[in-house]
Motif scaffolding. Sequence first.
Motif, short mmCIF file in Angstrom:
data_model
loop_
_atom_site.label_atom_id
_atom_site.label_comp_id
_atom_site.label_asym_id
_atom_site.label_seq_id
_atom_site.Cartn_x
_atom_site.Cartn_y
_atom_site.Cartn_z
N ARG A 81 0.88 -1.17 0.00
CA ARG A 81 0.00 0.00 0.00
C ARG A 81 0.91 1.21 0.00
O ARG A 81 1.41 1.62 1.04
CB ARG A 81 -0.92 0.02 1.21
CG ARG A 81 -1.84 1.23 1.17
CD ARG A 81 -2.81 1.25 2.36
NE ARG A 81 -3.60 2.44 2.31
CZ ARG A 81 -3.43 3.47 3.15
NH1 ARG A 81 -2.50 3.44 4.06
NH2 ARG A 81 -4.22 4.52 3.06
N ALA A 82 1.14 1.77 -1.18
CA ALA A 82 2.17 2.80 -1.36
C ALA A 82 1.99 4.01 -0.45
O ALA A 82 2.96 4.53 0.08
CB ALA A 82 2.21 3.23 -2.81
N PRO A 105 -5.84 -0.92 4.93
CA PRO A 105 -6.64 -2.13 4.80
C PRO A 105 -5.90 -3.14 3.93
O PRO A 105 -5.23 -2.76 2.96
CB PRO A 105 -7.93 -1.65 4.14
CG PRO A 105 -7.52 -0.41 3.41
CD PRO A 105 -6.38 0.19 4.18
N LEU A 106 -5.99 -4.39 4.29
CA LEU A 106 -5.35 -5.45 3.51
C LEU A 106 -6.42 -6.37 2.96
O LEU A 106 -7.61 -6.14 3.15
CB LEU A 106 -4.36 -6.22 4.40
CG LEU A 106 -3.27 -5.38 5.05
CD1 LEU A 106 -2.47 -6.24 6.03
CD2 LEU A 106 -2.37 -4.75 4.02
N ASP A 107 -6.03 -7.43 2.33
CA ASP A 107 -6.97 -8.39 1.75
C ASP A 107 -7.83 -9.04 2.83
O ASP A 107 -7.39 -9.26 3.95
CB ASP A 107 -6.22 -9.49 1.00
CG ASP A 107 -5.50 -8.96 -0.23
OD1 ASP A 107 -5.90 -7.90 -0.74
OD2 ASP A 107 -4.53 -9.61 -0.67
N SER A 131 -3.37 -6.79 12.03
CA SER A 131 -4.61 -7.39 12.52
C SER A 131 -5.13 -8.33 11.45
O SER A 131 -5.45 -7.89 10.34
CB SER A 131 -5.67 -6.32 12.80
OG SER A 131 -5.24 -5.47 13.81
N PRO A 132 -5.22 -9.63 11.74
CA PRO A 132 -5.70 -10.57 10.73
C PRO A 132 -7.18 -10.35 10.42
O PRO A 132 -7.89 -9.68 11.17
CB PRO A 132 -5.47 -11.94 11.36
CG PRO A 132 -5.24 -11.70 12.80
CD PRO A 132 -4.85 -10.28 12.98
N ALA A 133 -7.61 -10.91 9.32
CA ALA A 133 -9.02 -10.83 8.93
C ALA A 133 -9.88 -11.49 9.99
O ALA A 133 -9.43 -12.36 10.73
CB ALA A 133 -9.22 -11.51 7.58
N GLN A 134 -11.12 -11.09 10.07
CA GLN A 134 -12.05 -11.64 11.08
C GLN A 134 -12.14 -13.15 10.98
O GLN A 134 -12.14 -13.84 11.98
CB GLN A 134 -13.44 -11.01 10.91
CG GLN A 134 -14.44 -11.46 11.97
CD GLN A 134 -14.02 -11.06 13.38
OE1 GLN A 134 -13.49 -9.98 13.59
NE2 GLN A 134 -14.24 -11.94 14.34
#
Length: 142
Positions: A81-82, A105-107, A131-134
């Motif tokens: 994320r530049a 935000p990530l994938d 923080s990992p995805a839910q």
Amino acid sequence: MAFLLADISDEVASTRDQRAALDLRQAALDRIEEGIAVLARDGALLFCNRRFALLTRLAPEARAGLPLPDLLAACRARFPRAALWDGIEARLRNEDETAFTDSAPLDRGASLSARLMPLGQGRMMLALHHSPAQADRTALSA
């Protein structure tokens, strides 16, 4: 022929104490859940904790002394994320010693938070929190 004998026990004890203090510092840093890196005035990596190395996938032999462009390339490769890295790079290159916080935000709902904090004498601390995805959090707690 003359022999000079010197008592170096104080020097050996001092070196041993310094090494123990460094080992303790590293052990404490490695217990922190955030990725922590301390950067020199020029942005080169002075040291980091295990979590930072894992997050950025830095090899152990590449850690200390890693130049800023290489460090940011590793960060960008891992978390592309530049805008987040551009802000950090701009502050480090301009020797801006104000605190900076950003998140990306990530994938799949995961996120990355980054904090840049001055430590004095031109040094900065970069803290990364992933923080990992839910769905990943639910799987980990099950």
